[in-house]
Scaffold this motif. Structure first.
Motif, PDB file in Angstrom:
ATOM      1  N   HIS A  10       0.849  -1.209   0.000  1.00 30.09           N
ATOM      2  CA  HIS A  10       0.000   0.000   0.000  1.00 30.09           C
ATOM      3  C   HIS A  10       0.877   1.249   0.000  1.00 30.09           C
ATOM      4  N   HIS A  66       0.843   5.314  -1.780  1.00 26.55           N
ATOM      5  CA  HIS A  66       0.166   6.292  -2.635  1.00 26.55           C
ATOM      6  C   HIS A  66       1.184   7.005  -3.518  1.00 26.55           C
ATOM      7  N   GLU A  88      -8.710   2.680  -2.695  1.00 29.85           N
ATOM      8  CA  GLU A  88      -8.938   2.469  -1.286  1.00 29.85           C
ATOM      9  C   GLU A  88     -10.332   2.958  -0.938  1.00 29.85           C
ATOM     10  N   HIS A 111      -6.420  -2.197   5.507  1.00 34.02           N
ATOM     11  CA  HIS A 111      -5.076  -1.642   5.450  1.00 34.02           C
ATOM     12  C   HIS A 111      -4.795  -0.767   6.668  1.00 34.02           C
ATOM     13  N   ASP A 115       1.895   2.729   3.457  1.00 34.15           N
ATOM     14  CA  ASP A 115       0.926   3.822   3.368  1.00 34.15           C
ATOM     15  C   ASP A 115       1.639   5.135   3.000  1.00 34.15           C
TER      16      ASP A 115
HETATM   17 ZN   LIG Z   1      -3.904   4.659   2.092  1.00 33.75          ZN
END
Ligand SMILES: [Zn+2]
Length: 264
Positions: A9, A11, A94, A154, A204
């Motif tokens: 995960h 971004h 997400e 997540h 993340d």
């Molecule tokens: Zn996220």
């Protein structure tokens, strides 16, 4: 370095486009050979899919984050339905609930989540779920789909009991850099209540950079620090933790052992 671990995960849509090659290079040097990039809204939906098309070590997820749930009108629904069909899209995400910021009203969040869970089911894709201060509603919704849902909660940060329910419902628990924080005792306790087969490791990025990089911008290379800490908590070797959690990622998102193609 060979392919040890995948960041489940990150971004990378929030990074400058011309930074991405270097970010991936640093990840590779750290043993991180693949990255799952979830979209968050109308603005980065196409960008997530484009990243998956442009880089062999990236696959992406298409979804509308709960912050932007109110934007999910018919036009955006059609756009999402088209995007999940694109090459390199391996999940719906997400998506989820966030009652901390409440950027979209609760009713809109619930509607957007249910619609996107249905989309994932009809597209036969796993989901990437976000949950913050919303476990009551999330548990109810997941329970209603128990056994018919697959995916990951997540950066999960609830109790050990909640984590066991997540597994029981058919999902995995994604563990982020929060497990390394001084105030992460609750996360560490939750991790110790789970088995290796139930865990995914993630950054993340650009958020939640693990110690000792806390406060800096996070990036996929740092997933190794989080994995090391989880291995310590579970009293297993890092290699074993990396091997099993990477297998979990591959199975969940349908990535063959040969992905990414350019892996050493
Ligand atoms: Zn996220």
């Amino acid at each position: 370095m060979s392919c040890q671990i995948i960041d489940s995960h990150a971004h990378l849509t929030m990074f400058e486009p011309d930074e991405v090659p270097d970010v991936l290079k640093r990840a590779r040097a750290a043993g991180v050979c693949g990255v799952i990039v979830p979209a968050t809204g109308a603005d980065d939906l196409d960008r997530a899919a484009e990243l998956a098309g442009a880089y062999p070590d990236i696959v992406a997820a298409a979804g509308i984050h709960p912050h932007e749930a109110s934007s999910l009108d018919d036009g955006l629904k059609a756009h999402l339905e088209q995007t999940v069909e694109r090459d390199g899209i391996v999940a719906v995400g997400e998506i989820g609930l966030d009652y901390h910021y409440m950027s979209s009203p609760r009713e809109d969040q619930l509607r957007a989540l249910e619609w996107q869970l249905d989309l994932a089911a009809s597209a036969d894709l796993p989901v990437i779920l976000h949950n913050r201060e919303s476990w009551g509603d999330m548990e109810r919704i997941l329970r209603s789909r128990a056994g018919r849902i697959r995916g990951v909660c997540h950066s999960f940060a609830e109790t050990p009991e909640a984590a066991r329910l997540v597994i029981e419902f058919g999902l995995k628990a994604g563990i982020s850099g929060m497990v390394t924080f001084n105030k992460g005792d609750n996360i560490r306790e939750m991790v110790r209540a789970l088995e290796l087969k139930d865990l995914l490791v993630e950054t993340d990025s650009p958020y939640l950079a693990p110690v000792p990089n806390r406060g800096k911008r996070n990036e996929p290379a740092y997933v190794v620090l989080t994995a090391q800490r989880i291995a310590g908590e579970l009293d297993v070797a890092f290699e074993e933790l990396a091997r099993q959690t990477t297998k979990n990622v591959r199975e969940l998102f349908g990535l063959g052992p040969g992905w990414p193609e350019t892996a050493a």
